[in-house]
Design an enzyme around this catalytic site. Structure first.
Site, PDB file in Angstrom:
ATOM      1  N   GLU A  26      -1.603  -8.965   4.141  1.00  0.00           N
ATOM      2  CA  GLU A  26      -1.550  -9.324   5.566  1.00  0.00           C
ATOM      3  C   GLU A  26      -2.933  -9.359   6.203  1.00  0.00           C
ATOM      4  O   GLU A  26      -3.112  -9.955   7.264  1.00  0.00           O
ATOM      5  CB  GLU A  26      -0.627  -8.353   6.319  1.00  0.00           C
ATOM      6  CG  GLU A  26      -1.199  -7.011   6.688  1.00  0.00           C
ATOM      7  CD  GLU A  26      -1.296  -6.031   5.528  1.00  0.00           C
ATOM      8  OE1 GLU A  26      -1.739  -4.890   5.749  1.00  0.00           O
ATOM      9  OE2 GLU A  26      -0.909  -6.405   4.394  1.00  0.00           O
ATOM     10  N   HIS A  53      -3.494  -5.244   0.524  1.00  0.00           N
ATOM     11  CA  HIS A  53      -3.005  -5.687   1.834  1.00  0.00           C
ATOM     12  C   HIS A  53      -3.090  -7.212   1.971  1.00  0.00           C
ATOM     13  O   HIS A  53      -4.100  -7.737   2.456  1.00  0.00           O
ATOM     14  CB  HIS A  53      -3.833  -5.044   2.947  1.00  0.00           C
ATOM     15  CG  HIS A  53      -3.579  -3.584   3.139  1.00  0.00           C
ATOM     16  ND1 HIS A  53      -2.698  -3.092   4.071  1.00  0.00           N
ATOM     17  CD2 HIS A  53      -4.091  -2.505   2.502  1.00  0.00           C
ATOM     18  CE1 HIS A  53      -2.682  -1.770   4.012  1.00  0.00           C
ATOM     19  NE2 HIS A  53      -3.522  -1.390   3.061  1.00  0.00           N
ATOM     20  N   CYS A  98       0.827  -1.207   0.000  1.00  0.00           N
ATOM     21  CA  CYS A  98       0.000   0.000   0.000  1.00  0.00           C
ATOM     22  C   CYS A  98       0.866   1.265   0.000  1.00  0.00           C
ATOM     23  O   CYS A  98       1.481   1.572  -1.012  1.00  0.00           O
ATOM     24  CB  CYS A  98      -0.994  -0.035   1.156  1.00  0.00           C
ATOM     25  SG  CYS A  98      -2.392   1.103   0.913  1.00  0.00           S
TER      26      CYS A  98
END
Length: 258
Positions: free
Chosen positions: A223, A221, A113
């Site tokens: 994660e 993202h 990001c």
């Protein structure tokens, strides 16, 4: 010994007295500990006081994190942000030189990001400040919903470039990704090659070419859903493998020198 993985922090104000803190979301710490198998080392956003060379000599990899703040436009020749836009110039002063040194030294680098945008700016590229204001572009900023499943859910498809690093990791020509950004790549830095595109043509993944190590960035993202999405997990595992290779190469040089 477990590898040491640097995680970039932001400057944020916390508490009753708005004390300055250096902070990062727990998702990145979990990703390092649970998927990469490393020890997270938080990199403070302390501007010119940071010694990125000394830091990188001790790290086995770096994750550049997302953030509500945007890269300072003067760093890529852009117009000033509107007054209400969050910036973090102390983070910029750490991450941009850190990116250049990490790439030069071959330290594995994963930009996520804002970290993706930082990599493009650090290498000479520029950014669009608000993709949703451009003709023919979709709104890439997911509404700020209280429910994480809504806020972090899949927002649009992504076309994967055949034969790319992302293609090998995703094992597919099209994937679905979350989307929580306003800014995006305008001019891609000359040392970067695009690896994935949103439906409106926005570059969403790239890698650094002609560098001695692993250096890639993704606009979304991984994660957030690394526990449930195989592609997200394999992105982090790809970084893990690069860290192991970097460590093994370093150990080999040390043993030969001895």
């Amino acid at each position: 010994m477990k590898p040491l993985i640097g995680i970039s922090c932001c400057q944020k104000l916390f508490g009753r007295f708005s004390m300055l803190n250096h902070a990062v979301s727990d998702t990145y710490v979990r990703a390092v500990g649970e998927v990469v198998g490393g020890i997270p080392v938080l990199i403070p956003a302390n501007g010119s006081h940071s010694d990125v060379g000394a830091l990188l000599d001790r790290l086995d990899g770096v994750i550049l994190t997302g953030s509500p703040s945007n890269v300072e436009p003067a760093l890529y020749g852009g117009d000033p942000h509107p007054p209400e836009t969050l910036e973090d110039r102390f983070r910029d002063a750490v991450t941009l030189p850190l990116i250049r040194v990490a790439i030069r030294q071959g330290v594995p680098l994963l930009g996520i990001c804002r970290g993706f945008q930082e990599m493009n700016v650090a290498l000479g590229g520029s950014l669009h400040q608000r993709l949703q204001d451009l003709p023919g572009r979709i709104d890439h900023s997911t509404p700020m919903q209280h429910l994480a499943k809504v806020r972090q859910g899949k927002a649009h498809s992504l076309r994967v470039v055949p034969g790319s690093w992302l293609h090998r990791v995703a094992r597919a020509r099209e994937i679905a990704v979350n989307s929580l950004h306003n800014q995006g790549v305008d001019r891609l830095a000359s040392s970067l090659v695009a690896e994935g595109y949103a439906p409106d043509g926005t570059i969403e993944a790239f890698r650094v070419t002609q560098c001695p190590g692993f250096a890639v960035g993704v606009q979304w993202h991984p994660e957030y859903d690394m526990d449930t999405d195989e592609v997200s997990r394999r992105i982090l595992l790809s970084f893990r493998d690069a860290v192991a290779e970097y460590r093994n190469a370093g150990q080999g040089l040390s043993s030969s020198a001895d």
